[in-house]
Design a protein around this motif. Structure first.
Motif, mmCIF file in Angstrom:
data_model
loop_
_atom_site.group_PDB
_atom_site.id
_atom_site.type_symbol
_atom_site.label_atom_id
_atom_site.label_comp_id
_atom_site.label_asym_id
_atom_site.label_seq_id
_atom_site.Cartn_x
_atom_site.Cartn_y
_atom_site.Cartn_z
ATOM 1 N N GLU A 169 56.686 -56.815 52.776
ATOM 2 C CA GLU A 169 56.792 -56.645 51.573
ATOM 3 C C GLU A 169 57.950 -55.852 50.814
ATOM 4 O OE1 GLU A 169 54.565 -57.867 49.197
ATOM 5 O OE2 GLU A 169 53.436 -59.077 50.715
ATOM 6 N N PRO A 170 58.516 -56.372 49.669
ATOM 7 C CA PRO A 170 59.745 -55.531 49.354
ATOM 8 C C PRO A 170 59.187 -53.980 48.929
ATOM 9 C CG PRO A 170 59.710 -57.680 48.447
ATOM 10 C CD PRO A 170 58.410 -57.612 49.074
ATOM 11 N N SER A 171 58.120 -53.876 48.528
ATOM 12 C CA SER A 171 57.547 -52.641 48.024
ATOM 13 C C SER A 171 57.469 -51.610 49.243
ATOM 14 C CB SER A 171 56.448 -52.673 47.205
ATOM 15 O OG SER A 171 55.472 -53.349 47.960
ATOM 16 N N PHE A 172 57.250 -52.184 50.484
ATOM 17 C CA PHE A 172 57.340 -51.305 51.675
ATOM 18 C C PHE A 172 58.280 -50.466 51.731
ATOM 19 C CE2 PHE A 172 57.381 -50.246 56.230
ATOM 20 C CZ PHE A 172 56.240 -49.598 56.326
ATOM 21 N N ARG A 173 59.550 -50.880 51.183
ATOM 22 C CA ARG A 173 60.963 -50.010 51.435
ATOM 23 C C ARG A 173 60.513 -48.879 50.600
ATOM 24 N NH1 ARG A 173 65.373 -49.059 48.760
ATOM 25 N NH2 ARG A 173 67.037 -48.449 49.857
ATOM 26 N N ASN A 174 60.176 -48.993 49.292
ATOM 27 C CA ASN A 174 59.755 -47.848 48.518
ATOM 28 C C ASN A 174 58.970 -46.747 49.049
ATOM 29 O OD1 ASN A 174 61.076 -49.686 46.611
ATOM 30 N ND2 ASN A 174 59.273 -50.004 45.319
ATOM 31 N N PHE A 175 57.844 -47.379 49.696
ATOM 32 C CA PHE A 175 56.835 -46.435 50.514
ATOM 33 C C PHE A 175 57.764 -45.614 51.499
ATOM 34 C CE2 PHE A 175 54.236 -45.996 54.165
ATOM 35 C CZ PHE A 175 53.092 -44.868 53.619
ATOM 36 N N THR A 176 58.498 -46.234 52.236
ATOM 37 C CA THR A 176 59.337 -45.674 53.338
ATOM 38 C C THR A 176 60.070 -44.595 52.655
ATOM 39 O OG1 THR A 176 59.409 -47.624 54.769
ATOM 40 C CG2 THR A 176 60.756 -45.857 55.467
ATOM 41 N N VAL A 177 61.015 -45.023 51.773
ATOM 42 C CA VAL A 177 61.868 -44.024 51.152
ATOM 43 C C VAL A 177 60.966 -42.938 50.665
ATOM 44 C CG1 VAL A 177 63.548 -43.753 49.397
ATOM 45 C CG2 VAL A 177 63.529 -45.767 50.631
ATOM 46 N N SER A 178 59.932 -43.070 49.949
ATOM 47 C CA SER A 178 59.109 -42.069 49.312
ATOM 48 C C SER A 178 58.555 -41.015 50.468
ATOM 49 C CB SER A 178 57.861 -42.583 48.461
ATOM 50 O OG SER A 178 58.387 -43.389 47.447
ATOM 51 N N TYR A 179 58.224 -41.783 51.406
ATOM 52 C CA TYR A 179 57.664 -40.894 52.359
ATOM 53 C C TYR A 179 58.654 -40.105 53.128
ATOM 54 C CZ TYR A 179 56.025 -39.787 57.178
ATOM 55 O OH TYR A 179 55.616 -38.999 58.548
#
Length: 472
Positions: free
Chosen positions: A45-55
């Motif tokens: 999922e493209p949004s998983f990158r957002n999650f990783t960066v946010s984390y």
């Protein structure tokens, strides 16, 4: 062993070996990544990158610091919340333990049933003989702190978690009691407390009145015990009370249905996502049930209690009396992880033996009977103070309560005037309370106690159930 005699040949072989190793590494990496994507599809999922960066950003830069475990648990809670389904939840650690203990035959605690009212947490009732009762905790006490820490802003599940714990451990409660000037502190030692979900009484005319409060781990065994006791006492008719039963475990519900529904008759059908699977539960009754049944329900009878009601109505010929049930036609399963956290997820819908999906519709009684109007009057929020000059909905509720108990006139509805004060003074005098002519918590508890007693005497639904059974 053969030796290379040519330096160029050696160089070529070395180069090929390095390239081969590099190729195998690349292939292994690709295969590993593909395997990871198959095992963990969210990585695609493209949004998983957002999650990783946010984390990573939170862990590296958040001013107050953060714990990795808290971030992951919060993400799990948010993931379930995003479904918009109030029945699908992620409960962290002790919250998960408290959730599962609610269905077990016993739990470790202090014997307090908690009630949330207007953001405050009250002792609704006490388990007889349990630590809280022995140490003088009263129904109606407000819990204001646990172990010296204020509980303001905490959720219901958080308070339950704080009250429970390992057998032998201690918990200190700070309680506010009625109009007492200072809070009361009690220290309780947690112990194992049995959970009872079935009660019974023998009424006149051979009517056995059995009440199931919820469906827990051993509810079916309790039901069997109570029924056998009533049969020995001469029960010839069963009045099964499922009013305000919120549901619970499907397993114990089906076991009770197996006792009451004729063999091989359908109890319910459970239909999974996209109709991929349907499980039809049929009665495995061993001994024929010949006693006529009336089931009592109301708008708070939900989930598993609706399963049993519908099965008895459609497959066992029982008569359902009361009000339309809540309408929860979906099934949750839960799994508990090693740290005791729980994932509760809606995975299926259930249908009645006749194929009806009752979700948001409820089970309609054969005979509709409402309780007296005063039954819908709710207890005034803890801490409510009403006196001359007060006005609004709380005053109206108080006046209706006093009127129901025979203390009239109560004055202009919604306005606390001299007539309201006089009616309240007469009530307090009759109950041997301090006469103030004003409303406080102690007065409120006594009013509710008397109205509850009055409701038992004027229980129109129960009376109709007995009347129907008398004709069978």
């Amino acid at each position: 062993m053969k030796y290379f005699s040519n330096a160029d040949a050696k160089q070529r072989v070395t180069t090929l070996a390095i390239l081969g190793a590099l190729l195998f590494t690349i292939i292994g990496f690709i295969l590993g990544w593909l395997w990871m994507e198959v095992r963990y599809p969210m990585l695609k999922e493209p949004s998983f990158r957002n999650f990783t960066v946010s984390y990573n950003t939170i862990m590296d830069k958040y001013l107050n610091g953060a714990k990795s475990e808290d971030l992951i648990n919060g993400a799990s809670q948010g993931m379930l919340a995003s479904l918009g389904d109030p029945y699908s939840r992620y409960l962290i650690k002790d919250q998960g333990s408290a959730y599962t203990q609610g269905y077990e035959a016993e739990f470790s605690g202090v014997g307090i049933t908690l009630q949330e009212a207007d953001g405050k947490f009250l002792v609704a009732s006490l388990t007889e003989g349990a630590p809280a009762e022995r140490e003088g905790v009263h129904a109606g006490d407000e819990i204001v702190a646990v172990n010296g820490t204020s509980i303001v802003g905490k959720a219901y599940e958080d308070i339950i978690t704080l009250l429970r714990g390992n057998v032998g451990t201690k918990v200190k409660l700070t309680l506010q009691r009625g109009g007492a000037a200072k809070p009361i502190e009690v220290e309780l030692t947690r112990e194992s407390i049995a959970v009872h979900t079935v009660t019974s009484e023998m009424l006149s005319g051979g009517v056995g009145h059995v009440t199931i409060s919820k469906f827990a781990e051993k509810t079916d065994a309790e039901f069997k015990t109570e029924v056998e006791k009533l049969q020995k006492d001469g029960m010839t008719k069963l009045l099964l009370d499922l009013r305000s039963n919120p549901g619970g475990l499907l397993k114990s519900t089906i076991q009770i249905a197996n006792m009451l529904v004729p063999k091989d008759k359908v109890i319910l059908k459970v239909v999974y996502k996209n109709n991929s699977k349907t499980i039809t539960y049929k009665s495995k009754q061993e001994k024929p049930w010949t006693i006529p049944i009336v089931v009592l329900v109301n708008g708070q009878s939900a989930s598993a209690s609706e399963v049993l009601t519908a099965a008895l109505k459609e497959s066992a010929g029982a008569t359902v009396v009361g009000e339309k049930t809540f309408g929860k036609g979906i099934v949750q399963t839960f799994q508990q992880f090693k740290d005791n956290s729980v994932l509760s997820l809606t995975e299926a819908q259930w249908k009645t033996p006749g194929g009806t999906w009752i979700h948001k519709q409820g089970v309609t009684p054969d005979v509709t009977v409402a309780l007296p109007a005063f039954a819908s009057l709710s207890q005034l929020p803890f801490g409510t103070e009403l006196k001359m000059g007060s006005y609004g909905e709380n005053v109206k509720t108080l006046q209706l309560m006093l009127k129901e108990l025979g203390y009239t006139p109560v004055g202009d509805i919604g306005l606390f005037d001299a007539r309201t004060s006089d009616a309240l003074s007469r009530f307090q005098k009759d109950q041997k309370m301090t006469v103030t002519g004003a409303f406080n918590d102690m007065t409120g508890y006594r009013i509710i106690e008397l109205l509850s007693k009055k409701l038992k005497e004027e229980d129109t639904q129960l009376q109709k159930g007995i009347e129907i059974l008398a004709s069978k």
